[in-house]
Design an enzyme around this catalytic site. Sequence first.
Site, PDB file in Angstrom:
ATOM      1  N   THR A  60       0.824  -1.211   0.000  1.00 37.50           N
ATOM      2  CA  THR A  60       0.000   0.000   0.000  1.00 37.50           C
ATOM      3  C   THR A  60       0.853   1.254   0.000  1.00 37.50           C
ATOM      4  OG1 THR A  60      -1.671  -1.236   1.225  1.00 37.50           O
ATOM      5  CG2 THR A  60      -1.908   1.151   1.194  1.00 37.50           C
ATOM      6  N   TYR A 148       5.878 -11.919   4.907  1.00 41.72           N
ATOM      7  CA  TYR A 148       4.711 -11.435   4.171  1.00 41.72           C
ATOM      8  C   TYR A 148       4.372 -12.460   3.105  1.00 41.72           C
ATOM      9  CZ  TYR A 148       1.871  -7.900   1.655  1.00 41.72           C
ATOM     10  OH  TYR A 148       0.858  -7.184   1.043  1.00 41.72           O
ATOM     11  N   LYS A 176       2.432 -11.821   8.058  1.00 41.39           N
ATOM     12  CA  LYS A 176       1.287 -11.117   7.486  1.00 41.39           C
ATOM     13  C   LYS A 176       0.661 -12.070   6.490  1.00 41.39           C
ATOM     14  CE  LYS A 176      -0.343  -7.136   4.854  1.00 41.39           C
ATOM     15  NZ  LYS A 176       0.002  -5.947   4.038  1.00 41.39           N
ATOM     16  N   VAL A 216      -3.129  -6.269   9.695  1.00 45.83           N
ATOM     17  CA  VAL A 216      -2.447  -5.196   8.964  1.00 45.83           C
ATOM     18  C   VAL A 216      -3.418  -4.772   7.879  1.00 45.83           C
ATOM     19  CG1 VAL A 216      -0.479  -4.518   7.566  1.00 45.83           C
ATOM     20  CG2 VAL A 216      -0.156  -6.141   9.443  1.00 45.83           C
TER      21      VAL A 216
END
Length: 328
Positions: A60, A148, A176, A216
């Site tokens: 993001t 991630y 994540k 998250v």
Amino acid sequence: MTTESHPATSTPPPRPFGRALCAMVTPFTKEGTLDLDGAQRLADRLVSRGCDGLVLSGTTGESPTTTDAEKAALITAVREAVGDRAALVAGVGTADTGHTVELTRSAEKAGADGLLVVTPYYSRPPQDALEAHFREIADACGLPLMLYDIPGRTGTRIEPDTITRLAAHPRIVAVKDCAYDLLGTQKVLSRTDLAYYAGCDEQTLALYAIGAAGYVSTVANVAPEPFRSIIDAYDAGNTRAATELQRRTIPLTDLMMASNLPGTVTAKALLNALTLPAGPVRPPLRPADAETTARLLTAHETLTTDETQLPAVGSQSPSASPRARWSA
């Protein structure tokens, strides 16, 4: 026996970076340069409204199009703005192990509390190569790592067995989770002490209920309190309220994350429309059109201003009260 609530788990999972994390956008000026003042104002707003962690330079945060120097400057500026009120997790993952090591050391020097390390993309390394990659990053610094796992973007899954082996490393502490594999997630949760964070907004409550540490969130850029209230309600034992609160976020999440536009584009469109720090996206991304932005504004207004039908969260958590401040 009441059907409205039950006690939350008595032993909370490890939460190395807190519970409520926002994958913060990287604000730019209208000319497209890094807007450090805007980043500080946005970070302060997010922390003041319930985020106890910020992920900087993630997906993001447009990490593919920001320079190494910009990433370091962003960490320094946000640290100055939020102090010790929130954990700062720096996105450092690249397709190159050596470059990732460089970013890791830079983030540590700039003041990050932890590192978000995405699976190397495009080259699609096999599992033994992935494991070696993550171990080399973890060995390169003194900060804790959040793996991630987002195969939809990288093309490669971090398999549950690989994550389980990596959990033995003292600095690999979290994941994540954007893998959309509930069984795989539960396998790792049952075998390790890793802190799992829901990386897909629609899965916040589902993963939290099976033992995740928190989330998250991209949508939290524009709606931090609603997402914090979901987990506050669950921790207070009010699962009915948590379920209703999660369901109320879905229309906005659907528009922001499942509209054939990246979450970065929709988050910045909405932040700009709300006159909050964001600015343009960098190419190859392009801004959302006026029709999309109008739909986003409507969904945001519905979520953040209509509180008349919301169930009571309870007062166990001091952060339950921000529901009264949902309007931007």
